[in-house]
Scaffold this active site. Structure first.
Site: not given
Length: 568
Positions: A294, A427-429, A434
């Site tokens: 992240r 990406y990545e959540g 977030q």
């Protein structure tokens, strides 16, 4: 305009803004002296300028392809990756016991950002390995560490993370891949995974996949998920890549950008794997890699913003169009082009500062195990990821606008930045996730970690009043407004918090950016940092007022339409 690594910016932020000195004052990072850090940034900058940046267009124009089950990478990528690996850049933050440099994450983040600016498609390969290295360092058995870490750190082998399935995206708990105990310490892993960045290549001896799967009888949801290390080639008795494992690349995704980075559909058919961590502890282990990623993805957004800014600046300094009042005779003399370039520079700098603040908090957590640093790092991670990637997208799009009609023509290369960076907000959540994480899990302390940051911002603004009274007052008031909204947010239920989460995160980043720019102005009075700070604080920071109003608007209007009315 060719890419120029902004080494001076990193050094200025390290020395005056984010406090790298407190990191290097610890026993854990004492060897990262200013001389060492300077040398590392300089050498990494040369690598990015001379070796990596020239590959940017190659990947876009000559995408990775799948031939007879083998991924063929873009021209020059093998040589570029080799230079990255041989320079030790894959294992910058890794444990020296296994061949890593043991550098602070703050320095690693700066180098990764430079690589992202130079060629994001290629930078994704070492970033994935870095995340896997950290996950193995924290959760793997000694036997796995001894075999895999030296080869991952050296770049001989590369790493991936396999979470997503066709029916299980952000809802990881819905995955169905399975792992059956072979009775000899290994597991037979079966299932299909999608969106696997750098799932294969033709320049490392092995590709090591971290795969989430369920053991027989495991409970539903995330509690039943375990993590497995599944290599493309099974190590032989000497620890070298041996016979092929029972896995394959089914296809490569056809993407709007990042053409040089092969995004694979992976099929596992009873592939041999080893459990990493405890049974049912897969998500905890994978989150180690995801949190690393992240921050890394946030840095990718900042890197692309820097690359797009430099590309647009070069065009603006060269392009003659229309009557101008300035001295160059090019479009940089036009007010709106100036506005865009100043916005691009100011936003990129703010996002870079936030990412490095987060990295410092991570380093201090590693070095001291102080829970206050841990809370600060946790709070800043979703902000660094979301704001960094949002700015990457906005600056890349603004770069197209600076180019005018030529920005829409692929030959200029301006559009590639926008296409490549677009996925980073997913990406990545996703950035919405977030923001939800920020207002929910990261506020479970009652806002204590956030309050300490507000105290820091307001104390610094108070100290700046004597030098820059107007800017200091603006930053102080913005922080106080954010503090009041935070207190309001904590008093609401989750549905109300989530409805206002995205503007709240953006407002938080806006205020952090104001703080970073104000402190930069103090340390460069009369210089470029002060001039850019005035632009940010006068023109961009005021946006926080409308964002905080949105954050406190409640949830009624968000849920007002029925599903049927949406389609009416």
């Amino acid at each position: 305009m060719t890419y120029r690594a902004p080494v001076d910016d990193y050094t200025f932020l390290f020395d005056h803004i984010v406090g790298l000195g407190q990191v290097t004052a610890t026993d854990r990072f004492a060897e990262a002296t200013p001389d060492v850090t300077s040398a590392i940034l300089t050498e990494a900058g040369k690598l990015c300028e001379d070796v990596v940046a020239p590959l940017q267009r190659n990947g876009d124009l000559h995408p990775a392809r799948l031939e007879n089950g083998v991924v063929r990478t873009s021209p020059g990528y093998a040589e570029g990756y080799k230079a990255i690996a041989e320079g030790g850049w894959v294992g910058m933050a890794a444990n020296p016991e296994y061949g890593g440099m043991g550098l602070p994450m703050t320095v690693t983040s700066a180098v990764n950002e430079m690589m992202s600016a130079a060629c994001l498609s290629l930078q994704l390969a070492p970033l994935m390995s870095q995340g896997q290295i950290e996950a193995l360092e924290h959760h793997a058995s000694d036997a796995i560490k001894d075999l895999y870490l030296p080869k991952l750190i050296s770049g001989e082998w590369s790493g991936t993370m396999n979470l997503t399935e066709p029916q299980a995206g952000s809802d990881v708990g819905a995955l169905t891949s399975k792992a059956e105990d072979n009775g000899d310490g290994t597991y037979a892993v079966s299932g299909q995974k999608i969106y696997i960045s750098w799932g294969d290549n033709d320049f490392t001896d092995n590709v090591c996949h971290l795969v989430l799967a369920r053991t027989p009888g495991a409970p539903a949801g995330t509690k039943g998920i375990s993590l497995f290390l599944v290599p493309r080639n099974l190590p032989d008795e000497n620890g070298n890549a041996g016979v092929a494992n029972s896995l394959k690349v089914v296809s490569l995704e056809h993407k709007m950008g990042l053409h040089g980075s092969p995004t694979c559909v992976m099929q596992y058919d009873g592939a041999t794997g080893w459990m990493v961590g405890a049974e049912g502890g897969g998500m905890a282990a994978m989150f180690t890699m995801m949190n690393n990623a992240r921050l890394g993805v946030g840095g990718q957004g900042v890197g692309v913003a820097e690359g797009a800014y430099q590309h647009a600046l070069g065009y603006a300094l060269d392009r003659k169009q229309g009557k101008t009042e300035g001295e160059t005779g090019t479009i940089i003399d036009h007010a709106d082009v100036r506005r865009m370039l100043m916005t691009m520079r100011a936003e990129t700098y703010a996002a870079r500062g936030i990412a490095l603040m987060c990295a410092v908090a991570i380093d201090m957590t590693t070095a001291t195990d102080d829970p206050r640093w841990k809370s600060r790092a946790a709070l800043l991670t979703p902000i660094a990821k979301a704001f960094g990637t949002d700015i990457g997208n906005e600056v890349a799009n603004m770069g197209i606008q600076v180019h005018g009609g030529m920005g829409f023509v692929e030959e200029t290369g301006a559009a590639q930045y926008a296409r490549d960076v677009r996925v980073t907000t997913i990406y990545e959540g996703t950035n919405g996730i977030q923001a939800m994480d920020l207002v929910a899990r990261k506020m479970m302390d009652g806002g204590e970690a956030a309050g300490l940051i507000f105290d820091e911002i307001e104390s610094a603004a108070e100290a700046a009043r004597a030098t820059f009274p107007k800017m200091a007052e603006t930053v102080w008031q913005a922080s106080e407004s954010l503090r009041e909204t935070t207190e309001w947010m904590i008093s609401q239920n989750h549905r109300v918090r989530f409805a206002g989460a995205v503007p709240y995160l953006r407002a938080f980043a806006r205020v952090l950016g104001g703080h970073i720019h104000l402190q930069s102005a103090l340390n460069d009075q009369g210089g470029a940092h002060e001039k850019v700070a005035r632009f940010y604080i006068q023109r961009l920071l005021p946006e926080h007022d409308s964002l905080l109003a949105q954050a406190q608007a409640g949830d009624y209007d968000v849920y007002a339409l029925t599903p049927e009315e949406f389609a009416a």
